[in-house]
Design a protein around this motif. Structure first.
Motif, PDB file in Angstrom:
ATOM      1  N   GLN A   7      67.020 -35.843-110.051  1.00 33.62           N
ATOM      2  CA  GLN A   7      66.931 -36.858-111.104  1.00 33.62           C
ATOM      3  C   GLN A   7      67.998 -37.933-110.923  1.00 33.62           C
ATOM      4  OE1 GLN A   7      64.393 -37.189-113.247  1.00 33.62           O
ATOM      5  NE2 GLN A   7      63.579 -35.496-112.064  1.00 33.62           N
ATOM      6  N   THR A   8      69.205 -37.534-110.542  1.00 34.10           N
ATOM      7  CA  THR A   8      70.264 -38.508-110.305  1.00 34.10           C
ATOM      8  C   THR A   8      69.916 -39.397-109.119  1.00 34.10           C
ATOM      9  OG1 THR A   8      71.914 -37.004-111.223  1.00 34.10           O
ATOM     10  CG2 THR A   8      72.725 -38.788-109.803  1.00 34.10           C
ATOM     11  N   ALA A   9      69.437 -38.788-108.039  1.00 33.80           N
ATOM     12  CA  ALA A   9      69.069 -39.574-106.855  1.00 33.80           C
ATOM     13  C   ALA A   9      67.971 -40.574-107.185  1.00 33.80           C
ATOM     14  CB  ALA A   9      68.614 -38.644-105.733  1.00 33.80           C
ATOM     15  N   LEU A  10      66.954 -40.156-107.911  1.00 38.27           N
ATOM     16  CA  LEU A  10      65.855 -41.066-108.263  1.00 38.27           C
ATOM     17  C   LEU A  10      66.343 -42.191-109.180  1.00 38.27           C
ATOM     18  CD1 LEU A  10      62.968 -38.482-108.786  1.00 38.27           C
ATOM     19  CD2 LEU A  10      63.414 -39.908-106.766  1.00 38.27           C
ATOM     20  N   ASP A  11      67.231 -41.865-110.118  1.00 35.42           N
ATOM     21  CA  ASP A  11      67.796 -42.898-110.998  1.00 35.42           C
ATOM     22  C   ASP A  11      68.619 -43.910-110.196  1.00 35.42           C
ATOM     23  OD1 ASP A  11      66.639 -41.732-113.225  1.00 35.42           O
ATOM     24  OD2 ASP A  11      68.501 -40.798-113.936  1.00 35.42           O
ATOM     25  N   LEU A  12      69.437 -43.408-109.276  1.00 35.51           N
ATOM     26  CA  LEU A  12      70.257 -44.313-108.454  1.00 35.51           C
ATOM     27  C   LEU A  12      69.393 -45.197-107.566  1.00 35.51           C
ATOM     28  CD1 LEU A  12      73.128 -41.843-107.495  1.00 35.51           C
ATOM     29  CD2 LEU A  12      73.337 -43.872-108.952  1.00 35.51           C
ATOM     30  N   LEU A  13      68.347 -44.624-106.985  1.00 34.91           N
ATOM     31  CA  LEU A  13      67.431 -45.424-106.168  1.00 34.91           C
ATOM     32  C   LEU A  13      66.774 -46.520-107.013  1.00 34.91           C
ATOM     33  CD1 LEU A  13      65.826 -42.549-104.092  1.00 34.91           C
ATOM     34  CD2 LEU A  13      67.176 -44.450-103.144  1.00 34.91           C
ATOM     35  N   SER A  14      66.379 -46.175-108.227  1.00 36.00           N
ATOM     36  CA  SER A  14      65.769 -47.163-109.132  1.00 36.00           C
ATOM     37  C   SER A  14      66.732 -48.286-109.476  1.00 36.00           C
ATOM     38  CB  SER A  14      65.304 -46.495-110.431  1.00 36.00           C
ATOM     39  OG  SER A  14      64.236 -45.631-110.180  1.00 36.00           O
ATOM     40  N   ALA A  15      68.023 -47.972-109.490  1.00 35.24           N
ATOM     41  CA  ALA A  15      69.042 -48.972-109.815  1.00 35.24           C
ATOM     42  C   ALA A  15      69.482 -49.770-108.588  1.00 35.24           C
ATOM     43  CB  ALA A  15      70.262 -48.286-110.449  1.00 35.24           C
ATOM     44  N   GLY A  16      68.864 -49.480-107.442  1.00 35.04           N
ATOM     45  CA  GLY A  16      69.155 -50.257-106.239  1.00 35.04           C
ATOM     46  C   GLY A  16      70.232 -49.697-105.330  1.00 35.04           C
ATOM     47  N   TRP A  17      70.705 -48.495-105.601  1.00 38.23           N
ATOM     48  CA  TRP A  17      71.739 -47.880-104.769  1.00 38.23           C
ATOM     49  C   TRP A  17      71.127 -47.255-103.518  1.00 38.23           C
ATOM     50  CZ3 TRP A  17      76.994 -47.727-105.802  1.00 38.23           C
ATOM     51  CH2 TRP A  17      77.372 -48.195-107.056  1.00 38.23           C
ATOM     52  N   ARG A  18      71.919 -47.170-102.447  1.00 35.65           N
ATOM     53  CA  ARG A  18      71.555 -46.364-101.285  1.00 35.65           C
ATOM     54  C   ARG A  18      72.019 -44.949-101.581  1.00 35.65           C
ATOM     55  NH1 ARG A  18      74.116 -49.031 -96.179  1.00 35.65           N
ATOM     56  NH2 ARG A  18      75.786 -49.247 -97.681  1.00 35.65           N
ATOM     57  N   VAL A  19      71.158 -43.989-101.372  1.00 35.27           N
ATOM     58  CA  VAL A  19      71.459 -42.603-101.725  1.00 35.27           C
ATOM     59  C   VAL A  19      71.370 -41.726-100.476  1.00 35.27           C
ATOM     60  CG1 VAL A  19      70.712 -40.611-103.097  1.00 35.27           C
ATOM     61  CG2 VAL A  19      70.566 -42.919-104.065  1.00 35.27           C
ATOM     62  N   TYR A  20      72.394 -40.903-100.281  1.00 37.32           N
ATOM     63  CA  TYR A  20      72.426 -39.925 -99.201  1.00 37.32           C
ATOM     64  C   TYR A  20      72.550 -38.551 -99.839  1.00 37.32           C
ATOM     65  CZ  TYR A  20      73.364 -44.010 -96.362  1.00 37.32           C
ATOM     66  OH  TYR A  20      73.263 -45.234 -95.756  1.00 37.32           O
ATOM     67  N   VAL A  21      71.740 -37.609 -99.387  1.00 42.57           N
ATOM     68  CA  VAL A  21      71.760 -36.264 -99.953  1.00 42.57           C
ATOM     69  C   VAL A  21      72.127 -35.277 -98.856  1.00 42.57           C
ATOM     70  CG1 VAL A  21      70.432 -34.474-101.118  1.00 42.57           C
ATOM     71  CG2 VAL A  21      69.984 -36.873-101.640  1.00 42.57           C
ATOM     72  N   ALA A  22      73.238 -34.573 -99.057  1.00 38.05           N
ATOM     73  CA  ALA A  22      73.660 -33.542 -98.107  1.00 38.05           C
ATOM     74  C   ALA A  22      72.795 -32.305 -98.350  1.00 38.05           C
ATOM     75  CB  ALA A  22      75.141 -33.227 -98.277  1.00 38.05           C
ATOM     76  N   SER A  23      71.789 -32.130 -97.513  1.00 37.10           N
ATOM     77  CA  SER A  23      70.796 -31.078 -97.743  1.00 37.10           C
ATOM     78  C   SER A  23      71.384 -29.676 -97.689  1.00 37.10           C
ATOM     79  CB  SER A  23      69.642 -31.214 -96.749  1.00 37.10           C
ATOM     80  OG  SER A  23      70.120 -31.108 -95.424  1.00 37.10           O
ATOM     81  N   ASP A  24      72.495 -29.503 -96.977  1.00 35.31           N
ATOM     82  CA  ASP A  24      73.123 -28.185 -96.912  1.00 35.31           C
ATOM     83  C   ASP A  24      74.063 -27.934 -98.087  1.00 35.31           C
ATOM     84  OD1 ASP A  24      74.888 -30.144 -95.906  1.00 35.31           O
ATOM     85  OD2 ASP A  24      75.956 -28.683 -94.692  1.00 35.31           O
ATOM     86  N   ALA A  25      74.170 -28.888 -98.998  1.00 36.05           N
ATOM     87  CA  ALA A  25      75.089 -28.751-100.131  1.00 36.05           C
ATOM     88  C   ALA A  25      74.364 -28.713-101.471  1.00 36.05           C
ATOM     89  CB  ALA A  25      76.099 -29.896-100.121  1.00 36.05           C
ATOM     90  N   VAL A  26      73.044 -28.621-101.440  1.00 38.20           N
ATOM     91  CA  VAL A  26      72.277 -28.537-102.686  1.00 38.20           C
ATOM     92  C   VAL A  26      71.397 -27.291-102.648  1.00 38.20           C
ATOM     93  CG1 VAL A  26      72.260 -31.031-103.092  1.00 38.20           C
ATOM     94  CG2 VAL A  26      70.379 -29.995-101.830  1.00 38.20           C
ATOM     95  N   GLY A  27      71.127 -26.768-103.807  1.00 37.78           N
ATOM     96  CA  GLY A  27      70.308 -25.569-103.855  1.00 37.78           C
ATOM     97  C   GLY A  27      69.505 -25.483-105.135  1.00 37.78           C
ATOM     98  N   SER A  28      68.587 -24.574-105.125  1.00 33.94           N
ATOM     99  CA  SER A  28      67.757 -24.253-106.279  1.00 33.94           C
ATOM    100  C   SER A  28      67.585 -22.742-106.294  1.00 33.94           C
ATOM    101  CB  SER A  28      66.375 -24.913-106.157  1.00 33.94           C
ATOM    102  OG  SER A  28      66.463 -26.313-106.109  1.00 33.94           O
ATOM    103  N   ARG A  29      67.158 -22.219-107.402  1.00 37.08           N
ATOM    104  CA  ARG A  29      66.921 -20.772-107.451  1.00 37.08           C
ATOM    105  C   ARG A  29      65.824 -20.362-106.482  1.00 37.08           C
ATOM    106  NH1 ARG A  29      65.744 -19.688-113.434  1.00 37.08           N
ATOM    107  NH2 ARG A  29      65.028 -21.799-113.181  1.00 37.08           N
ATOM    108  N   ARG A  30      64.799 -21.197-106.342  1.00 36.25           N
ATOM    109  CA  ARG A  30      63.694 -20.896-105.431  1.00 36.25           C
ATOM    110  C   ARG A  30      63.682 -21.910-104.293  1.00 36.25           C
ATOM    111  NH1 ARG A  30      61.656 -19.997-110.588  1.00 36.25           N
ATOM    112  NH2 ARG A  30      60.894 -22.117-110.676  1.00 36.25           N
ATOM    113  N   GLU A  31      63.491 -21.429-103.080  1.00 33.05           N
ATOM    114  CA  GLU A  31      63.492 -22.291-101.896  1.00 33.05           C
ATOM    115  C   GLU A  31      62.398 -23.350-101.967  1.00 33.05           C
ATOM    116  OE1 GLU A  31      64.655 -24.037 -98.376  1.00 33.05           O
ATOM    117  OE2 GLU A  31      65.744 -22.698 -99.712  1.00 33.05           O
ATOM    118  N   VAL A  32      61.247 -23.026-102.549  1.00 35.81           N
ATOM    119  CA  VAL A  32      60.172 -24.015-102.650  1.00 35.81           C
ATOM    120  C   VAL A  32      60.616 -25.200-103.507  1.00 35.81           C
ATOM    121  CG1 VAL A  32      58.998 -22.897-104.620  1.00 35.81           C
ATOM    122  CG2 VAL A  32      57.694 -24.354-103.027  1.00 35.81           C
ATOM    123  N   ASP A  33      61.389 -24.953-104.555  1.00 28.29           N
ATOM    124  CA  ASP A  33      61.901 -26.044-105.391  1.00 28.29           C
ATOM    125  C   ASP A  33      62.872 -26.912-104.605  1.00 28.29           C
ATOM    126  OD1 ASP A  33      60.497 -25.419-107.777  1.00 28.29           O
ATOM    127  OD2 ASP A  33      61.971 -23.866-108.235  1.00 28.29           O
TER     128      ASP A  33
END
Length: 80
Positions: A7-33
């Protein structure tokens, strides 16, 4: 990944920011999520990266003490 980070990434993109997501630093309870969120952020314009790649990029040069320190840490084996 699929709630706060997405949600933060999508909000920042909507506001015109460049967004980078460290995929090894984020998680969810389920891998599919997690996979779905990373794919959605990617297709929405966020750039996937890793923590290590971002750290080295921030150094800007291999001639800095920070680069040498990060390089040393990156070579260490993670705890089991």
């Amino acid at each position: 990944a699929h709630v706060c980070v997405q949600q933060t990434a999508l909000d920042l993109l909507s506001a015109g920011w460049r967004v980078y997501v460290a995929s090894d630093a984020v998680g969810s309870r389920r891998e599919v999520d997690r996979r779905t969120a990373l794919g959605r952020m990617d297709s929405s314009g966020a750039t996937p990266t890793t923590t290590e790649a971002a750290l080295f990029e921030w150094c800007e040069s291999a001639d800095t003490p920070a680069f040498k320190a990060i390089s040393h840490l990156a070579k260490e084996e993670p705890p089991a």
